[in-house]
Enzyme design. Structure first.
Site, PDB file in Angstrom:
ATOM      1  N   SER A 165      11.254   5.617   0.205  1.00 12.47           N
ATOM      2  CA  SER A 165      10.015   6.348   0.151  1.00 12.47           C
ATOM      3  C   SER A 165       9.492   6.769   1.528  1.00 12.47           C
ATOM      4  O   SER A 165       8.543   7.536   1.587  1.00 12.47           O
ATOM      5  CB  SER A 165       8.954   5.474  -0.532  1.00 12.47           C
ATOM      6  OG  SER A 165       8.673   4.323   0.243  1.00 12.47           O
ATOM      7  N   LYS A 173       3.617   6.235   8.509  1.00 11.17           N
ATOM      8  CA  LYS A 173       3.745   6.481   7.075  1.00 11.17           C
ATOM      9  C   LYS A 173       2.359   6.395   6.451  1.00 11.17           C
ATOM     10  O   LYS A 173       1.557   5.536   6.840  1.00 11.17           O
ATOM     11  CB  LYS A 173       4.694   5.438   6.471  1.00 11.17           C
ATOM     12  CG  LYS A 173       4.987   5.611   4.992  1.00 11.17           C
ATOM     13  CD  LYS A 173       6.015   4.589   4.502  1.00 11.17           C
ATOM     14  CE  LYS A 173       6.333   4.734   3.030  1.00 11.17           C
ATOM     15  NZ  LYS A 173       7.372   3.784   2.567  1.00 11.17           N
ATOM     16  N   SER A 216      13.426   1.338   1.443  1.00  7.30           N
ATOM     17  CA  SER A 216      12.693   2.569   1.764  1.00  7.30           C
ATOM     18  C   SER A 216      12.606   2.926   3.243  1.00  7.30           C
ATOM     19  O   SER A 216      12.116   3.998   3.584  1.00  7.30           O
ATOM     20  CB  SER A 216      11.281   2.507   1.178  1.00  7.30           C
ATOM     21  OG  SER A 216      11.321   2.684  -0.210  1.00  7.30           O
TER      22      SER A 216
END
Lengths: 95, 487
Positions: free
Chosen positions: B151, B76, B175
């Site tokens: 996210s 990420k 997330s």
């Protein structure tokens, strides 16, 4: 609890953000909807309840007060927008 | 699409059936061919990945390989990667190439995994849909008109789309779990403090937690083993003896496992089809010998206002470091220091980030601190207490990860409070610092449904074992999105 556009402007100043006038009505509406959500908290009786800042109730870990890092000024300043002679440059703040 | 598990990829490398360079070239080709329609990557590092793949092949040839050596994985874009753009999904950090690796990244490098690129995300991890990225929205591989969740949506979409076998994610209010549910993969949010936060760009420091995302619980166990370790440079990192999470997958029997089912997770707002899928999954656990017990988590609804006070408050302080002076975006030709700060921040931050900074600043401001921030932290303790009470009579807690399946892109962007309600079943876990995971449990209208399992602090091994046993008896985690969007 609801806030006005003027309050949003004051908060934006505190947060060092600039709010455009044409964005203010929508932002104020969203902001007040979020504050309405916050009001739900008032329904919970919390007298005598200790606030929880860390989910493990962990205490701050301290280390011995000795230098553990080498000087990395050059590599850290390599990501800065503007530097000179090892210093960060900003607009003049004193005359 | 390559759907092999980490164990299968590792075995193929160990037996000489393939090489890390071949795996990496194939992954790069898949990203090149398929990611145009997904936008799951912000940065692809082909040159660096192939260099690391060659090093991994040499390591394998020397007989010095671990289970992750030579396997391409993605991070990420919230994890700092030395010399490689780390944007956190924000214009503010668009040109930022950190001079160091996050501890998580360093640990994967030590394990010999190949860093293939950085995945798309909501800006500064603020969002439940991956629509708040400076680099554009990411699409759900199951239906490209829908969100992948946020996210960590880029990581979830890259795995579900078969671009990579595994990726890292972070979970501040759900997330990892919510995008895992929306994309039909498995994701684990570890206990707060189990995985180092050093070099993980901070959103809300008392809630943020990095964790693994992959197709299966078995792969998540392998990844967690590489990620979890005490980090003396992170003062929130806990000291625990290392655990063999893969070895533990078979050690926890489902016979006699007591599963708590919170009645508050099955009330108003839960989609009927999602409820039916979760009911069926719970019956499967019963068939394995587990017992179900209805429990109550009475403050579940309060987790939303508590979270949306605490997280923005912490964010407003964490994001004060972006001032255009030391790193990050700087506006052109500032007239004075105030102009430098305000214009750099206005230009660098997107709408949702600015909104949360404003809300957090307000919540922490003089006169409102007790009414909002202190009150929210008190409610947080009550929520954590509800979990502690529940765990006196059950071993794990199970329920839906999300109230519904992946929603349409743009469906909730104009109403932030509607978006916040998406997190109803995930937020309280972060407030209490507990481990939790989402695993595929079925489908509703051709879209994946996630089952959430919640454990006690540091009980990841039991959660992973429960998920693994379920996945041995089901094939929901092996289902693949079709190439054509579902109607």
């Amino acid at each position: 609890m609801s806030v006005s556009g003027d309050t949003i402007r004051e908060i934006a100043q505190l947060a060092r953000l600039r709010v455009e006038e044409d964005e203010l009505p929508a932002l104020t509406g969203n902001f007040n909807a979020i504050l309405d959500l916050f009001e739900q908290l008032q329904a919970a009786p919390t007298d005598g309840v200790e606030p929880m800042a860390n989910p493990l109730d962990a205490r701050q870990t301290l280390r011995d007060d000795v230098v553990t890092e080498s000087n990395q000024r050059d590599s850290l300043q390599s990501t800065a927008p503007l530097t000179e002679n090892g210093l960060y440059l900003v607009p003049r703040v004193v005359d | 699409m390559d759907t092999r598990s980490l164990a299968e990829l590792g075995a193929a490398l160990a037996q000489g059936e393939t090489s890390s360079v071949a795996l990496t070239e194939a992954a790069l080709a898949r990203i090149d061919a398929l990611d145009g329609g997904l936008n799951s990557f912000i940065t692809v590092d082909a040159e660096g990945a192939l260099r690391e793949a060659r090093e991994a092949d040499a390591r394998i040839a020397r007989g010095d390989a671990g289970p992750l050596t030579g396997i391409p994985i993605a991070h990420k874009d919230i994890f700092c990667t030395r010399g490689l753009r780390t944007s956190c999904g924000s214009r503010m950090l668009d040109g930022f190439a950190p001079p160091y690796d996050a501890t998580v990244v360093a640990r994967f490098r030590e394990a010999g995994a190949v860093l293939i690129g950085k995945t798309n995300m909501d800006e500064f991890a603020m969002g439940s849909s991956n629509e708040n990225s400076f680099y554009g929205a990411c699409a759900n591989p199951w239906d490209r008109s829908r969100v992948p969740g946020g996210s960590s949506g880029g990581s979830a979409a890259a795995i579900a789309g078969g671009l990579v076998a595994a990726a890292t994610g972070t979970d501040t209010g759900g997330s990892i779990r919510q995008p895992a549910a929306f994309c039909g993969i498995t994701g684990l949010k570890p206990t707060y403090g189990l995985v180092s936060r050093l070099g993980m760009i901070a959103y809300a420091s008392s809630l943020d937690q990095g964790g693994p995302m992959a197709r299966s619980a078995e792969d998540c166990a392998l990844l967690l083993g590489a990620m979890a370790a005490h980090d003396p440079r992170d003062s929130t990192s806990v000291q625990r003896p290392p655990q063999d999470y893969v070895g533990g997958l078979q050690q926890h029997s489902m016979e006699g496992l007591r599963i708590g089912v919170p009645r508050e997770y099955f009330g108003e707002g839960l989609n009927n089809d999602v409820a039916a899928v979760i009911d069926a999954a719970l019956k499967e656990f019963e068939a394995m010998g587990a017992t179900l017990k209805e429990i109550s988590l009475p403050r579940t609804a309060l987790s939303i206002p508590a979270y949306y006070v605490i997280a923005p408050a912490e964010a407003s302080t964490n994001l004060s470091r972006y001032d255009g002076v030391r790193y990050g975006h700087r506006c052109q030709d500032p007239v004075d220091l105030e102009d430098l700060y305000t214009r750099s921040r206005e230009e660098g931050f997107g709408d949702e980030v600015q909104r949360r900074i404003l809300v957090g600043t307000y919540a922490l401001s003089s006169g409102y601190y007790d009414a909002y921030y202190k009150k929210a932290q008190q409610v947080r303790r009550l929520i954590a207490g509800d979990f502690a009470t529940a765990f006196e009579s059950v071993d794990i807690i199970a329920g839906p990860t999300t109230p519904g399946v992946a929603f349409k892109l743009g469906a909730k962007t104009s109403d932030p409070t509607a978006m916040y309600l998406e997190d109803i079943y995930t937020l309280s876990v972060n407030l209490a610092g507990l481990p939790a995971m989402s695993l595929p449990a079925g489908f509703s209208d051709h879209l994946p449904v996630g089952l959430q399992l919640i454990g006690q602090h540091f009980d990841e091994a039991r959660l992973l074992a429960a998920a693994h046993q379920f996945q041995l008896r089901s094939d929901w985690h092996r289902q693949l999105p079709g190439q054509e969007p579902h109607p």
